[in-house]
Motif scaffolding. Structure first.
Motif, mmCIF file in Angstrom:
data_model
loop_
_atom_site.group_PDB
_atom_site.id
_atom_site.type_symbol
_atom_site.label_atom_id
_atom_site.label_comp_id
_atom_site.label_asym_id
_atom_site.label_seq_id
_atom_site.Cartn_x
_atom_site.Cartn_y
_atom_site.Cartn_z
ATOM 1 N N TRP A 285 -8.143 50.457 64.812
ATOM 2 C CA TRP A 285 -8.290 50.832 66.217
ATOM 3 C C TRP A 285 -8.462 49.617 67.109
ATOM 4 C CZ3 TRP A 285 -5.837 54.677 65.511
ATOM 5 C CH2 TRP A 285 -6.175 55.732 64.666
ATOM 6 N N LYS B 37 -6.106 47.369 66.847
ATOM 7 C CA LYS B 37 -4.700 47.018 66.986
ATOM 8 C C LYS B 37 -3.881 48.107 67.700
ATOM 9 C CE LYS B 37 -4.546 43.021 64.904
ATOM 10 N NZ LYS B 37 -4.069 41.789 65.588
ATOM 11 N N THR B 38 -4.354 49.334 67.646
ATOM 12 C CA THR B 38 -3.657 50.443 68.283
ATOM 13 C C THR B 38 -4.688 51.483 68.679
ATOM 14 O OG1 THR B 38 -1.819 52.017 68.044
ATOM 15 C CG2 THR B 38 -3.241 51.701 66.122
ATOM 16 N N THR B 39 -4.254 52.528 69.311
ATOM 17 C CA THR B 39 -5.134 53.631 69.676
ATOM 18 C C THR B 39 -4.700 54.877 68.907
ATOM 19 O OG1 THR B 39 -3.698 54.398 71.483
ATOM 20 C CG2 THR B 39 -5.358 52.704 72.008
ATOM 21 N N PRO B 40 -5.593 55.854 68.753
ATOM 22 C CA PRO B 40 -5.163 57.091 68.094
ATOM 23 C C PRO B 40 -3.937 57.719 68.742
ATOM 24 C CG PRO B 40 -7.549 57.027 68.211
ATOM 25 C CD PRO B 40 -7.047 55.854 69.012
ATOM 26 N N GLN B 41 -3.871 57.731 70.071
ATOM 27 C CA GLN B 41 -2.734 58.356 70.732
ATOM 28 C C GLN B 41 -1.437 57.602 70.437
ATOM 29 O OE1 GLN B 41 -2.597 61.390 72.335
ATOM 30 N NE2 GLN B 41 -0.434 60.909 72.000
ATOM 31 N N GLU B 42 -1.497 56.259 70.467
ATOM 32 C CA GLU B 42 -0.296 55.483 70.150
ATOM 33 C C GLU B 42 0.112 55.702 68.699
ATOM 34 O OE1 GLU B 42 1.410 51.012 70.968
ATOM 35 O OE2 GLU B 42 -0.645 51.174 70.207
ATOM 36 N N ALA C 144 -5.402 59.678 62.988
ATOM 37 C CA ALA C 144 -5.353 59.660 64.452
ATOM 38 C C ALA C 144 -5.701 60.993 65.107
ATOM 39 C CB ALA C 144 -3.970 59.188 64.914
ATOM 40 N N GLY D 270 -9.180 61.379 66.354
ATOM 41 C CA GLY D 270 -9.674 60.433 67.336
ATOM 42 C C GLY D 270 -10.168 59.184 66.634
ATOM 43 N N ALA D 271 -10.917 58.364 67.346
ATOM 44 C CA ALA D 271 -11.431 57.121 66.768
ATOM 45 C C ALA D 271 -12.688 57.401 65.946
ATOM 46 C CB ALA D 271 -11.714 56.113 67.868
#
Length: 264
Positions: free
Chosen positions: A69, A71-76, A39, A42-43
């Motif tokens: 990515w 299912k979620t984001t790098p920040q999450e 994460a 980044g993506a």
């Protein structure tokens, strides 16, 4: 320092953290592993994560990146990993989590963790770009993770310099532990024919003998890699004077011991 910090950083690979990622919709442990650890990049596409992580066989990263990515984001993933890892560390530390010395230990570890050079260390640099947690247990985990990834980036550079690929590094580690490659947990799932080809390559280079054991040259190569890795990692602690370093070690020792006792 590696032996003291590794148990702290690797709580992030524990079952409770895995459960936190499964709750996000991850399919298995490795989805959460790649989402959490990658994460800070980044993506990034699978090819980049594969290059940075270095020691996964071809195709392993791509089974998880970029699927995670969706299912979620790098920040999450960063937030979930930090929160779940801090909780796991707090549980593992027991009464030490409330020690009045913890703040000082976390502060010293953080000073070291934020002082190391970022050049040539992409995963460490990505982590350095994140905010530092305020809560002492979370801050200690974050610092240990920074120092672990700094050392890991340096280790990969040394492996590249010695012409040792990621799977080859695992095979050499297995041999140092008295195991055959197909018995070693990190690569035992790979096809036997593939592992045999890796071992044959090491044998051709004179690092492994006909029986699949270290030659003197192979053992010397591994020792040089480990020694140089330690040399490159040492820069992170230059910011601490001798007294502060001793104080940090004294603060980390009971924490590492408590965490290791959980695995015994």
């Amino acid at each position: 320092m590696f032996e003291l910090l590794e148990p702290i950083a690797t709580v992030t690979f524990s079952e409770s953290v895995n459960e936190a990622f499964l709750a996000l919709g991850m399919r298995n442990y490795w989805d959460g592993y790649f989402a959490g650890r990658a994460a800070p990049l980044g993506a990034a596409p699978a090819e980049v994560v594969h290059a940075v992580f270095y020691n996964f066989a071809d195709g392993e990263v791509a089974r998880h990146i970029p699927w995670v990515w969706g299912k979620t984001t790098p920040q999450e993933a960063i937030t979930v990993r930090e929160r779940a890892s801090a909780a796991a560390l707090r549980d593992g530390m027991g009464r030490l989590a409330g020690s009045p010395d913890l703040v000082r230990t976390a502060d010293l570890a953080t000073r070291a963790a934020l002082s190391a050079p970022t050049e040539g260390r992409p995963l460490y640099a990505g982590l350095r770009a994140l905010g530092v947690p305020e809560q002492p247990v979370a801050r200690l985990w974050h610092a240990a993770t920074l120092l672990r990834e700094h050392r890991g980036d340096g280790h990969n550079a040394v492996l590249v310099a010695h012409g040792i690929g990621g799977t080859e590094a695992h095979v050499l580690l297995a041999l140092s532990l008295g195991m055959r490659a197909e018995e070693f947990g990190r690569v035992h799932h790979l096809p036997r024919a593939y592992l045999a080809t890796v071992v044959d390559g090491l044998r051709t280079r004179g690092l492994v003998d006909a029986a699949g054991r270290f030659t003197d040259a192979g053992r010397d190569t591994r020792e040089r890699v480990e020694a140089r890795t330690d040399d490159l990692a040492a820069a992170a602690y230059d910011v601490l004077d001798a007294g502060e370093l001793a104080e940090l070690i004294a603060g980390l020792e009971p924490i590492a011991a408590a965490l290791q006792a959980l695995d015994d």
